[in-house]
Design a protein around this motif. Structure first.
Motif, mmCIF file in Angstrom:
data_model
loop_
_atom_site.group_PDB
_atom_site.id
_atom_site.type_symbol
_atom_site.label_atom_id
_atom_site.label_comp_id
_atom_site.label_asym_id
_atom_site.label_seq_id
_atom_site.Cartn_x
_atom_site.Cartn_y
_atom_site.Cartn_z
ATOM 1 N N VAL A 128 0.847 -1.413 0.168
ATOM 2 C CA VAL A 128 0.308 -0.069 -0.115
ATOM 3 C C VAL A 128 1.010 1.189 0.059
ATOM 4 C CG1 VAL A 128 -1.825 1.315 1.048
ATOM 5 C CG2 VAL A 128 -1.858 -1.178 1.282
ATOM 6 N N ALA A 129 1.902 1.126 0.807
ATOM 7 C CA ALA A 129 2.687 2.434 1.131
ATOM 8 C C ALA A 129 3.554 2.604 -0.474
ATOM 9 C CB ALA A 129 4.059 2.328 2.076
ATOM 10 N N HIS A 130 3.674 1.663 -1.115
ATOM 11 C CA HIS A 130 4.508 1.789 -2.570
ATOM 12 C C HIS A 130 3.171 2.209 -3.545
ATOM 13 C CE1 HIS A 130 6.844 0.440 -5.859
ATOM 14 N NE2 HIS A 130 7.934 0.519 -5.089
ATOM 15 N N ASP A 131 2.383 2.016 -3.405
ATOM 16 C CA ASP A 131 1.319 2.632 -4.324
ATOM 17 C C ASP A 131 1.120 4.247 -3.871
ATOM 18 O OD1 ASP A 131 0.665 0.215 -5.663
ATOM 19 O OD2 ASP A 131 -1.252 -0.211 -4.539
ATOM 20 N N ILE A 132 1.104 4.429 -2.662
ATOM 21 C CA ILE A 132 0.980 5.645 -2.407
ATOM 22 C C ILE A 132 2.241 6.588 -2.624
ATOM 23 C CG2 ILE A 132 1.129 7.435 -0.351
ATOM 24 C CD1 ILE A 132 -0.582 5.450 1.316
ATOM 25 N N LYS A 133 3.319 5.999 -2.797
ATOM 26 C CA LYS A 133 4.444 6.521 -3.243
ATOM 27 C C LYS A 133 4.511 6.893 -4.834
ATOM 28 C CE LYS A 133 9.098 4.863 -4.591
ATOM 29 N NZ LYS A 133 9.961 3.789 -4.968
ATOM 30 N N GLY A 134 4.082 5.870 -5.482
ATOM 31 C CA GLY A 134 3.862 5.954 -7.010
ATOM 32 C C GLY A 134 2.677 7.027 -7.517
ATOM 33 N N GLN A 135 1.803 7.293 -6.511
ATOM 34 C CA GLN A 135 0.848 8.355 -6.927
ATOM 35 C C GLN A 135 0.840 9.664 -6.568
ATOM 36 O OE1 GLN A 135 -3.266 6.593 -5.702
ATOM 37 N NE2 GLN A 135 -2.552 4.540 -6.668
ATOM 38 N N GLY A 136 1.366 9.790 -5.358
ATOM 39 C CA GLY A 136 1.650 11.301 -4.703
ATOM 40 C C GLY A 136 2.146 12.204 -5.747
ATOM 41 N N GLY A 137 3.227 12.033 -6.461
ATOM 42 C CA GLY A 137 3.641 13.105 -7.163
ATOM 43 C C GLY A 137 2.997 13.568 -8.520
ATOM 44 N N SER A 138 2.045 12.361 -8.976
ATOM 45 C CA SER A 138 1.383 12.428 -10.004
ATOM 46 C C SER A 138 0.168 13.477 -9.962
ATOM 47 C CB SER A 138 0.611 10.910 -10.592
ATOM 48 O OG SER A 138 1.665 10.281 -10.670
ATOM 49 N N PHE A 139 -0.180 13.609 -8.807
ATOM 50 C CA PHE A 139 -1.249 14.439 -8.551
ATOM 51 C C PHE A 139 -1.103 15.563 -7.705
ATOM 52 C CE2 PHE A 139 -2.811 10.183 -9.062
ATOM 53 C CZ PHE A 139 -3.633 10.311 -10.075
ATOM 54 N N GLY A 140 0.255 16.113 -7.698
ATOM 55 C CA GLY A 140 0.774 17.393 -7.119
ATOM 56 C C GLY A 140 1.056 17.172 -5.296
ATOM 57 N N TYR A 141 1.325 15.884 -5.004
ATOM 58 C CA TYR A 141 1.545 15.673 -3.731
ATOM 59 C C TYR A 141 2.847 15.025 -3.624
ATOM 60 C CZ TYR A 141 -2.991 17.431 -1.798
ATOM 61 O OH TYR A 141 -3.931 18.464 -1.406
ATOM 62 N N ASP A 142 3.797 15.767 -4.063
ATOM 63 C CA ASP A 142 5.208 14.907 -4.113
ATOM 64 C C ASP A 142 5.701 14.662 -2.367
ATOM 65 O OD1 ASP A 142 6.507 16.233 -7.067
ATOM 66 O OD2 ASP A 142 4.957 17.365 -6.122
ATOM 67 N N LEU A 143 5.181 15.444 -1.433
ATOM 68 C CA LEU A 143 5.495 15.019 -0.311
ATOM 69 C C LEU A 143 4.819 13.631 0.191
ATOM 70 C CD1 LEU A 143 7.250 16.235 2.285
ATOM 71 C CD2 LEU A 143 5.164 17.241 3.197
ATOM 72 N N MET A 144 3.960 13.293 -0.238
ATOM 73 C CA MET A 144 3.355 11.981 -0.021
ATOM 74 C C MET A 144 4.449 10.936 -0.740
ATOM 75 S SD MET A 144 0.721 11.702 1.813
ATOM 76 C CE MET A 144 -0.468 10.462 1.298
ATOM 77 N N THR A 145 4.919 11.047 -1.935
ATOM 78 C CA THR A 145 5.696 10.379 -2.418
ATOM 79 C C THR A 145 7.096 10.250 -1.803
ATOM 80 O OG1 THR A 145 4.960 10.739 -4.783
ATOM 81 C CG2 THR A 145 7.310 9.906 -4.619
ATOM 82 N N LEU A 146 7.531 11.471 -1.241
ATOM 83 C CA LEU A 146 8.789 11.480 -0.567
ATOM 84 C C LEU A 146 8.681 10.515 0.807
ATOM 85 C CD1 LEU A 146 9.711 14.888 -0.790
ATOM 86 C CD2 LEU A 146 10.817 13.025 -1.806
ATOM 87 N N ILE A 147 7.704 10.695 1.639
ATOM 88 C CA ILE A 147 7.394 10.144 2.955
ATOM 89 C C ILE A 147 7.243 8.769 2.575
ATOM 90 C CG2 ILE A 147 6.129 10.040 4.947
ATOM 91 C CD1 ILE A 147 5.490 13.042 4.592
ATOM 92 N N ALA A 148 6.246 8.354 1.735
ATOM 93 C CA ALA A 148 5.999 6.781 1.382
ATOM 94 C C ALA A 148 7.110 6.310 0.927
ATOM 95 C CB ALA A 148 4.893 6.929 0.374
ATOM 96 N N SER A 149 8.214 6.853 0.266
ATOM 97 C CA SER A 149 9.585 6.274 -0.303
ATOM 98 C C SER A 149 10.225 5.842 0.661
ATOM 99 C CB SER A 149 10.125 7.214 -1.332
ATOM 100 O OG SER A 149 11.271 6.766 -1.657
ATOM 101 N N GLN A 150 10.318 6.726 1.802
ATOM 102 C CA GLN A 150 11.153 6.823 3.109
ATOM 103 C C GLN A 150 10.689 5.448 3.736
ATOM 104 O OE1 GLN A 150 13.181 10.124 4.971
ATOM 105 N NE2 GLN A 150 11.913 9.705 6.762
ATOM 106 N N LEU A 151 9.237 5.362 3.866
ATOM 107 C CA LEU A 151 8.559 3.970 4.614
ATOM 108 C C LEU A 151 9.143 3.141 3.858
ATOM 109 C CD1 LEU A 151 6.877 3.212 6.720
ATOM 110 C CD2 LEU A 151 4.834 3.877 5.455
ATOM 111 N N CYS A 152 8.885 3.012 2.569
ATOM 112 C CA CYS A 152 8.995 1.923 1.965
ATOM 113 C C CYS A 152 10.646 1.275 2.042
ATOM 114 C CB CYS A 152 8.844 1.892 0.327
ATOM 115 S SG CYS A 152 7.310 2.115 -0.122
ATOM 116 N N ARG A 153 11.597 2.243 2.043
ATOM 117 C CA ARG A 153 12.910 1.787 2.138
ATOM 118 C C ARG A 153 13.318 1.410 3.566
ATOM 119 N NH1 ARG A 153 12.555 3.369 -2.099
ATOM 120 N NH2 ARG A 153 11.784 1.160 -2.373
ATOM 121 N N PHE A 154 12.307 1.935 4.417
ATOM 122 C CA PHE A 154 12.639 1.427 5.902
ATOM 123 C C PHE A 154 12.256 0.000 5.776
ATOM 124 C CE2 PHE A 154 10.700 0.675 9.892
ATOM 125 C CZ PHE A 154 11.986 0.825 10.803
#
Lengths: 164, 172
Positions: A80-106
């Protein structure tokens, strides 16, 4: 030894099926496509809430299990976090992508989902909720920076793997 | 204006997330592409391609039970393939170089990293249409030429020095 290599020139010519100018697609077409995607932001804000609820559900489910049994649920949470990472930036929420990316890497780097690791996950899920609740578009400006600094501090304090 | 009217094109979108499917379909519509078939994973797509003759596919990487790489491999190599030269755009949240190389070696034409932008997706589609690469068939690879640019090289050819005599190029 001689190897045979066959070359096929443009085996699926798509040009024949489209009307297309010589100079490539102009900026108007791309701008129109971007406008249409931007208009989907309202829909995104609706469905991302469902994804955030799923994150919370998976977190709660995992937290009730012994640490050694949490991996399978955390994999679901990762998806789910990976989907959020992939979608945020597409819809103007780059911060969602950044945080979800950090969560995925963790989660990818975590070998023991002990209570400390679960706290790190919980903080990231709450941060994602805050971004949507406060409509922190783009990278979130000053509040966004503070949020990322806070998350980095949590990772460092925990001494656990995060985003490089 | 250099627009693109893709009304005659048929496109399959292979993606397990319905929101991504909607996003991609929406961008396609701005290019006039309305003949769009959706599939949930690689196996579903293979089944649908036998009755929907797509001109190109946009496929996600991570899906179950059949992911995008397995799908691309099946398209390129299987005797049951509906179209071995079908152009493939792969979309994924993973951008590590090793994974990109894996997609390239599976015969993927274009690669797009999530989060995708309208500009990025339109650009990949434009590349398929306006700058298609020739396909290469060897014993170990079948897909678009992996060399995007032909650069001049003035040094000694390693293969000629080692006695390597091939490859023999056959242009179809």
């Amino acid at each position: 030894m001689t190897a045979k290599v066959e070359i096929l020139d443009d085996p699926s010519p798509l040009k024949n099926k489209v009307s297309y100018g010589d100079g490539g697609i102009d900026a108007d077409v791309i701008a129109r496509a971007e406008q249409v995607v931007a208009a989907m932001q309202g829909d995104y804000l609706n469905w991302v809430v469902d994804d955030l609820d799923k994150l919370t559900q998976y977190y709660s489910q995992a937290a009730q299990l012994p640490a050694a049994d949490r991996l399978a649920v955390m994999r679901e949470l990762f998806g789910v976090a990976h989907d959020i990472k992939g979608q945020g930036g597409s819809f103007g929420y780059d911060l969602m992508t950044l945080i979800a990316s950090q969560l995925c890497r963790f989660i990818e780097g975590c070998t023991d989902f002990n209570d400390l690791a679960m706290d790190v996950v919980a903080v990231h899920v709450e941060a994602l909720r805050l971004v949507i609740a406060d409509r922190l578009e783009g990278e979130g400006g000053v509040p966004g920076k503070k949020l990322l600094v806070g998350l980095d501090a949590v990772l460092k304090k925990a001494g656990l793997p995060g985003d490089e | 204006m250099n627009g693109l009217n893709g009304a005659a094109l048929k496109v399959m979108v292979v993606e397990d997330n319905q929101h991504f499917r909607l996003l991609i379909r929406t961008v396609l519509q701005t290019l006039g592409i309305t003949q769009v078939e959706e599939a949930r994973d690689g196996a579903d797509a293979l089944a649908r391609l036998h009755h929907f003759a797509a001109d190109f596919v946009i496929v996600d990487w991570k899906m179950e039970p059949m992911d995008g790489i397995a799908f691309a491999h099946h398209i390129r190599w299987s005797p049951d393939s509906p179209n071995p030269t079908l152009p493939i755009i792969m979309v994924t949240g993973y951008s590590e170089p090793a994974l990109l190389a894996e997609a390239r070696d599976a015969g993927v034409n274009e690669f797009l990293t999530k989060p995708i932008s309208a500009k990025g997706l339109v650009g990949r589609i434009t590349s398929l249409i306006a700058a298609p690469r020739p396909f290469v068939r060897s014993e170990t690879y079948f897909g678009p030429d992996r060399r995007r640019r032909q650069l001049p090289f003035s040094g000694p050819e390693q293969r000629s020095q080692s006695g390597y005599q091939g490859p023999v190029l056959v242009r179809s």
